[in-house]
Write a protein that holds these residues in place. Structure first.
Motif, mmCIF file in Angstrom:
data_model
loop_
_atom_site.group_PDB
_atom_site.id
_atom_site.type_symbol
_atom_site.label_atom_id
_atom_site.label_comp_id
_atom_site.label_asym_id
_atom_site.label_seq_id
_atom_site.Cartn_x
_atom_site.Cartn_y
_atom_site.Cartn_z
ATOM 1 N N ALA A 296 7.429 -1.414 -0.208
ATOM 2 C CA ALA A 296 8.173 -2.410 0.570
ATOM 3 C C ALA A 296 8.581 -3.551 -0.360
ATOM 4 N N ALA B 61 11.386 0.573 -6.414
ATOM 5 C CA ALA B 61 11.882 0.628 -5.041
ATOM 6 C C ALA B 61 13.348 1.038 -5.094
ATOM 7 N N ALA C 264 5.598 -9.238 0.071
ATOM 8 C CA ALA C 264 5.387 -7.867 -0.403
ATOM 9 C C ALA C 264 4.913 -7.926 -1.853
ATOM 10 N N ASP D 288 8.377 -8.422 3.161
ATOM 11 C CA ASP D 288 7.519 -7.245 3.248
ATOM 12 C C ASP D 288 8.131 -6.203 4.183
ATOM 13 N N THR D 289 9.302 -5.729 3.816
ATOM 14 C CA THR D 289 10.048 -4.814 4.684
ATOM 15 C C THR D 289 10.465 -3.551 3.940
ATOM 16 N N SER D 290 10.631 -2.477 4.720
ATOM 17 C CA SER D 290 11.167 -1.225 4.187
ATOM 18 C C SER D 290 12.452 -0.819 4.871
ATOM 19 N N ASN D 291 12.756 -1.471 6.011
ATOM 20 C CA ASN D 291 13.949 -1.118 6.763
ATOM 21 C C ASN D 291 14.308 -2.302 7.646
ATOM 22 N N THR D 292 15.469 -2.896 7.427
ATOM 23 C CA THR D 292 15.829 -4.078 8.202
ATOM 24 C C THR D 292 17.327 -4.283 8.227
ATOM 25 N N ASP E 33 10.677 -7.673 -0.569
ATOM 26 C CA ASP E 33 11.109 -8.875 0.121
ATOM 27 C C ASP E 33 12.608 -8.997 -0.062
ATOM 28 N N VAL F 206 14.520 0.857 2.203
ATOM 29 C CA VAL F 206 13.859 1.350 0.994
ATOM 30 C C VAL F 206 13.701 2.854 1.176
ATOM 31 N N ASN G 2 11.125 -7.103 -5.852
ATOM 32 C CA ASN G 2 10.007 -6.167 -6.022
ATOM 33 C C ASN G 2 8.972 -6.800 -6.953
#
Length: 158
Positions: A81, A149, A138, A111-115, A83, A76, A132
């Protein structure tokens, strides 16, 4: 982002057309079969930067003729954040209808921003959802703004 609009996604050199869902947008992805030789490159499901409006989602779908590996890398770049939900075709219909749904917990990142993730999926219809909404863990902020997002997503099936 329009609630209903046609989009064209070019994935792995094959153009397909998908119809957007009521609260988001989805595109049909590749149809991956076991007829491809082992040396073939993976099929691209997504490779873009997309803006996902608050209370909306972006979905990428694929039909797997045999088991395959879904790999994705997402970040993101701006906004809340999200899902990242991976679910089969029947459960995706439940998701689109705002009903309770099941998802593949090994392939999903909540609930992630970087994966990044790489998971083996069985044959069948699958959806990769950039969510979102408040359907997962999230939740978009409740500040009366449209918290968009901006997500860079690269996803392949091999």
């Amino acid at each position: 982002m329009e609630r209903r609009q046609f989009i064209e996604i070019v994935a792995g050199g094959v153009a397909t057309v998908g119809l957007a869902g009521c609260s988001g947008q989805s595109g049909d992805g590749p149809n991956v079969s076991d007829e491809e030789s082992p040396g073939d490159a993976s099929e691209t499901l997504a490779d873009e930067t997309v803006e996902v409006s608050e209370d909306s989602y972006q979905a990428y779908t694929a039909t797997l003729e045999s088991s395959a590996t879904l790999s994705y890398d997402a970040i993101v770049r701006e906004g809340p954040a999200i899902d990242i939900i991976v679910t089969n075709g029947n459960e995706f219909t439940n998701y689109e209808n705002d009903e309770n749904f099941r998802y593949n917990s090994a392939a999903s990142e909540l609930d992630t921003s970087n994966t990044n993730n790489s998971t083996e999926l069985d044959s069948g219809n699958w959806a990769l959802i950039l969510d979102n909404t408040s359907r997962g863990e999230a939740e978009p902020p409740t500040n009366f703004d449209d918290d968009i997002a901006t997500v860079e997503i690269e996803a392949t099936i091999s």
